[in-house]
Enzyme design. Structure first.
Site, PDB file in Angstrom:
ATOM      1  N   HIS A 126       2.838  -9.562   1.101  1.00 10.40           N
ATOM      2  CA  HIS A 126       2.586  -8.616   2.188  1.00 10.40           C
ATOM      3  C   HIS A 126       3.876  -8.151   2.850  1.00 10.40           C
ATOM      4  O   HIS A 126       3.868  -7.262   3.697  1.00 10.40           O
ATOM      5  CB  HIS A 126       1.659  -9.294   3.222  1.00 10.40           C
ATOM      6  CG  HIS A 126       1.119  -8.375   4.259  1.00 10.40           C
ATOM      7  ND1 HIS A 126       1.461  -8.466   5.590  1.00 10.40           N
ATOM      8  CD2 HIS A 126       0.232  -7.347   4.169  1.00 10.40           C
ATOM      9  CE1 HIS A 126       0.826  -7.535   6.278  1.00 10.40           C
ATOM     10  NE2 HIS A 126       0.081  -6.843   5.444  1.00 10.40           N
TER      11      HIS A 126
ATOM     12  N   ARG B   2       0.863  -1.188   0.000  1.00 11.74           N
ATOM     13  CA  ARG B   2       0.000   0.000   0.000  1.00 11.74           C
ATOM     14  C   ARG B   2       0.896   1.233   0.000  1.00 11.74           C
ATOM     15  O   ARG B   2       1.805   1.345   0.830  1.00 11.74           O
ATOM     16  CB  ARG B   2      -0.902   0.051   1.238  1.00 11.74           C
ATOM     17  CG  ARG B   2      -1.861  -1.125   1.391  1.00 11.74           C
ATOM     18  CD  ARG B   2      -2.807  -0.895   2.570  1.00 11.74           C
ATOM     19  NE  ARG B   2      -3.507  -2.100   2.970  1.00 11.74           N
ATOM     20  CZ  ARG B   2      -4.625  -2.551   2.411  1.00 11.74           C
ATOM     21  NH1 ARG B   2      -5.164  -1.884   1.409  1.00 11.74           N
ATOM     22  NH2 ARG B   2      -5.199  -3.652   2.847  1.00 11.74           N
TER      23      ARG B   2
ATOM     24  N   ARG C  52      -6.375  -5.379  -0.527  1.00 10.27           N
ATOM     25  CA  ARG C  52      -7.813  -5.110  -0.504  1.00 10.27           C
ATOM     26  C   ARG C  52      -8.132  -3.621  -0.353  1.00 10.27           C
ATOM     27  O   ARG C  52      -7.621  -2.946   0.531  1.00 10.27           O
ATOM     28  CB  ARG C  52      -8.492  -5.898   0.623  1.00 10.27           C
ATOM     29  CG  ARG C  52     -10.006  -5.718   0.653  1.00 10.27           C
ATOM     30  CD  ARG C  52     -10.646  -6.661   1.633  1.00 10.27           C
ATOM     31  NE  ARG C  52     -10.673  -8.019   1.127  1.00 10.27           N
ATOM     32  CZ  ARG C  52     -10.390  -9.092   1.861  1.00 10.27           C
ATOM     33  NH1 ARG C  52     -10.026  -8.947   3.108  1.00 10.27           N
ATOM     34  NH2 ARG C  52     -10.468 -10.298   1.338  1.00 10.27           N
TER      35      ARG C  52
ATOM     36  N   TYR D  18       0.440   5.330  11.851  1.00  8.47           N
ATOM     37  CA  TYR D  18       0.632   3.902  12.093  1.00  8.47           C
ATOM     38  C   TYR D  18       1.962   3.736  12.822  1.00  8.47           C
ATOM     39  O   TYR D  18       2.968   4.318  12.420  1.00  8.47           O
ATOM     40  CB  TYR D  18       0.728   3.121  10.771  1.00  8.47           C
ATOM     41  CG  TYR D  18      -0.574   2.793  10.088  1.00  8.47           C
ATOM     42  CD1 TYR D  18      -1.662   3.655  10.144  1.00  8.47           C
ATOM     43  CD2 TYR D  18      -0.710   1.623   9.358  1.00  8.47           C
ATOM     44  CE1 TYR D  18      -2.847   3.360   9.492  1.00  8.47           C
ATOM     45  CE2 TYR D  18      -1.896   1.308   8.696  1.00  8.47           C
ATOM     46  CZ  TYR D  18      -2.966   2.181   8.761  1.00  8.47           C
ATOM     47  OH  TYR D  18      -4.132   1.882   8.116  1.00  8.47           O
TER      48      TYR D  18
END
Length: 696
Positions: free
Chosen positions: A441, A381, A411, A474
């Site tokens: 990932h 991402r 997603r 984050y």
């Protein structure tokens, strides 16, 4: 049957939390932040928006999947909690109806608090006549041209309404024939602001209220009998058949177009003025069960509060969080080349306490350095205007060999990643989409550079995405190294995911889906063995979610052998702590606060020879079996000490930490009256500021 020493059957549904219900408990913790008075008022309002956004995704993916299973007659029980898909749906409905009521109640309370600051979200009955006239003009000029009434009759069937769109069902009668009733749909335009500011005051009214009030303008010659505001949530999970897809990029683009029109899984309706017959009609055409209808007294789709927050935050800076500025990396000298510094020692960064700009600059410097020969990177991402992508494009244009693995199946970021993939290819990068059936990932970068007498390789591995926007809120780690073992492993990793070669044997890295679970089981077994001789067994794991049954069972075994286990899990936890004879040694806390806890840390005491690992992987079955993940050790003693301090901060949190009970519910960590409040996230920022002050 899974037993310890042939005695206790650990494979018992009573020992596990259901995955979906555990997630709902997590989102409940998010919603509770809206009523935590330690959070500024506008921040509490934004938590309501976050809760709604989370819930939308839950319906679009998790609830949709369960409904698909029920539809095809799949009745297999969840292998942990023992619930069938239908039982899970019933339990989900019960929880969400309660949460929806709480959300509405919290929102109404926050509206009253906003009024104390002269911020008002009003309805027409609250407005003066001058406001009515102003809104009439606004509607005619700004809203009316964007509206399209859709009649429903034999020639014009019920329209296919887009996922998450806000709509108004209108019941009409002809002025000269009041008995015959007809129906029309008016969609609230998505590109217009949901809130309309009245002149120069902080008074607002919602767009849908304005449309409803003046809706008769759309139906000349008809009388509006009733209006019903509703919203549909649809199945939005992609159905990608990778084996049969000649071009994955095109296959995903095709599926993205379908996402807006999947089967309806939820119908939300304003409950105080809906037309009952119209409701039954909507239920019939959308093929929705009664349990899937959610009546609300407040507005539908609270996600607009995120934009409302942004609109107000500059004008009301005392109602938002105090700005906390990421500090320069404590281990880096800003005037020395980052490559020189990595070559001399490993570097560890903790975001957002330390600036993510180091990672951005690392890629940027590589793109411009004439000695750099190649850049290889995974992207899961990235932000909408990613400076990292810009650097990768510049590197390719500068003649460097740039290989980028863009995960197209991330997603709800698929469209963004498809666009980046196209742009990178046009710039001359070699773009690959990962491996069939697996999501990539892992977060890793390899830079190959021509040194004075040899080729040098620099590696960055992170627990979080290469996203400069989310890095501000984050929490994640960045690890830089030029150690030969890591460099060789990074080279093998990229060769494996980009070409044809057998799975490599790594020196330092562990890779899912092949070995991370096995390595974790081995580490837990080692801790059990150490505890038998030293009595000091201790495991600390920090992650986003724990669902993998094999690992849960192994943790139960460790607990039964007396190993102390502390789990810091932000979201889903299928493990139940505190069960007599099963998990008495296990404590689980969740920290939901200002920052989204995203880092993954795995610690093993190992009889005093402490082992620390970071990873891109949570302990979920999907991470262990269906994703390419990396799990890696931290070799430097100073870094180990630093990570241990960070873990101790989390375990000492008595302000935002909630403890999981054996019944599956959470409560705030108990604290004595004489114990000072300790918010781990704020304390970590204070620590970052203190370090910089000490160095200055």
């Amino acid at each position: 049957m899974y037993k310890l020493n042939g005695e206790t059957n650990l494979d018992n549904p009573a020992y596990f939390n259901n995955r979906e219900i555990s997630w709902l408990h997590f989102n409940k913790r998010v919603l509770e932040e809206a009523v935590d008075f330690a959070n500024p008022l506008l921040e509490r309002l934004r938590f309501i928006a976050i809760f709604s956004s989370n819930l939308d995704e839950f319906f679009m993916v998790r609830v949709a999947a369960l409904k698909d299973q029920v539809r095809v007659g799949f009745n297999r029980k969840d292998n942990k909690s023992g619930l069938t898909p239908l039982q899970q749906l019933k339990a989900i409905n019960q929880h969400i109806h309660k949460l929806a009521n709480d959300q509405q109640s919290y929102y109404q309370d926050l509206l009253k608090e906003l009024q104390e600051h002269q911020i008002n979200i009003l309805t027409f009955k609250d407005l003066a006549k001058a406001d009515h006239k102003w809104l009439r003009d606004y509607f005619d000029e700004m809203v009316f041209p964007a509206l399209t009434p859709l009649a429903i009759d034999a020639y014009r069937p019920f329209p296919l309404l887009a996922n998450r769109s806000l709509n108004i069902a209108v019941k009409l009668s002809k002025l000269n024939h009041p008995i015959k009733l007809v129906t029309a749909i008016v969609q609230v335009p998505v590109l217009l602001n949901r809130f309309i500011q009245l002149k120069d005051r902080h008074h607002y009214i919602l767009l849908e209220d304005v449309i409803v009030h003046f809706i008769d303008s759309l139906f000349k010659g008809y009388h509006v009998q009733s209006t019903t505001l509703f919203r549909i949530t649809r199945n939005a999970d992609l159905n990608i058949h990778e084996e049969g897809a000649r071009d994955l990029l095109k296959e995903i683009e095709k599926e993205l177009k379908k996402r807006r029109w999947g089967a309806a899984v939820r119908l939300e309706v304003i409950g105080d003025n809906h037309d009952l017959k119209l409701m039954h009609f909507l239920q019939h055409v959308l093929e929705i069960n009664t349990d899937d209808i959610y009546f609300q007294n407040g507005p539908l789709d609270y996600t607009f509060l995120s934009d409302f927050y942004e609109h107000l935050s500059d004008s009301f800076d005392t109602l938002v969080y105090q700005k906390l500025i990421p500090q320069p990396a404590r281990e880096l000298n800003p005037i020395t080349s980052i490559f020189e510094q990595i070559l001399s020692r490993d570097i560890l960064l903790h975001h957002p306490y330390e600036s993510f700009e180091v990672v951005v600059d690392f890629i940027g410097a590589a793109a411009q350095d004439p000695s750099v020969l190649a850049i290889k990177q995974t992207l899961y991402r990235v932000s909408g205007d990613s400076p990292i992508v810009a650097s990768l494009k510049a590197a390719a244009e500068n003649g460097k060999q740039v290989t980028v693995l863009v995960e197209l199946k991330a997603r709800f970021d698929e469209a963004n990643n498809v666009q980046w993939a196209k742009e990178l290819e046009k710039a001359g990068c070699h773009v690959i989409y990962g491996m069939t059936g697996l999501k990539t990932h892992s977060k890793i970068t390899l830079i190959v550079k021509k040194g004075a007498n040899k080729i040098e390789r620099y590696v960055h591995i992170g627990t979080g995405n290469y996203n400069d926007h989310t890095s501000r809120f984050y929490t994640d780690f960045s690890f830089f190294t030029a150690k030969r073992a890591f460099a060789i492993d990074a080279t093998h990793f990229f060769n494996y995911v980009s070409g044809y070669t057998k799975k490599p044997n790594y020196h330092t890295l562990s890779m899912a889906p092949f070995s991370v679970r096995d390595d974790l089981v081995s580490l837990i077994n080692q801790e059990i063995a150490c505890h038998k001789t030293s009595g000091t067994g201790h495991i600390i794991m920090k992650m986003n979610a724990l669902t993998d049954k094999a690992l849960i069972l192994k943790l139960y075994q460790a607990s039964q052998m007396g190993v102390k286990i502390d789990l810091i899990i932000r979201g889903i936890c299928c493990l139940k702590p505190g069960i007599a004879g099963i998990s008495e040694q296990i404590k689980v806390i969740s920290i939901v606060g200002r920052f989204l806890e995203h880092s993954r840390i795995y610690y093993f005491h190992h009889a005093g020879h402490e082992k620390f690992y970071l990873s891109s992987a949570d302990l979920m079955t999907r991470n262990m079996s269906k994703r390419i993940e990396l799990f890696f050790p931290i070799p430097d003693q100073a870094h180990k000490k630093r990570i241990k301090t960070i873990l101790q901060f989390f375990l000492a949190d008595n302000r935002k930490a909630r403890q999981l009970n054996s019944d599956g519910f959470y409560q705030y960590v108990e604290k004595s009256q004489d114990t000072p409040l300790f918010n781990s996230q704020i304390e970590l920022f204070e620590l970052a500021y203190q370090v910089m002050d000490d160095e200055e």
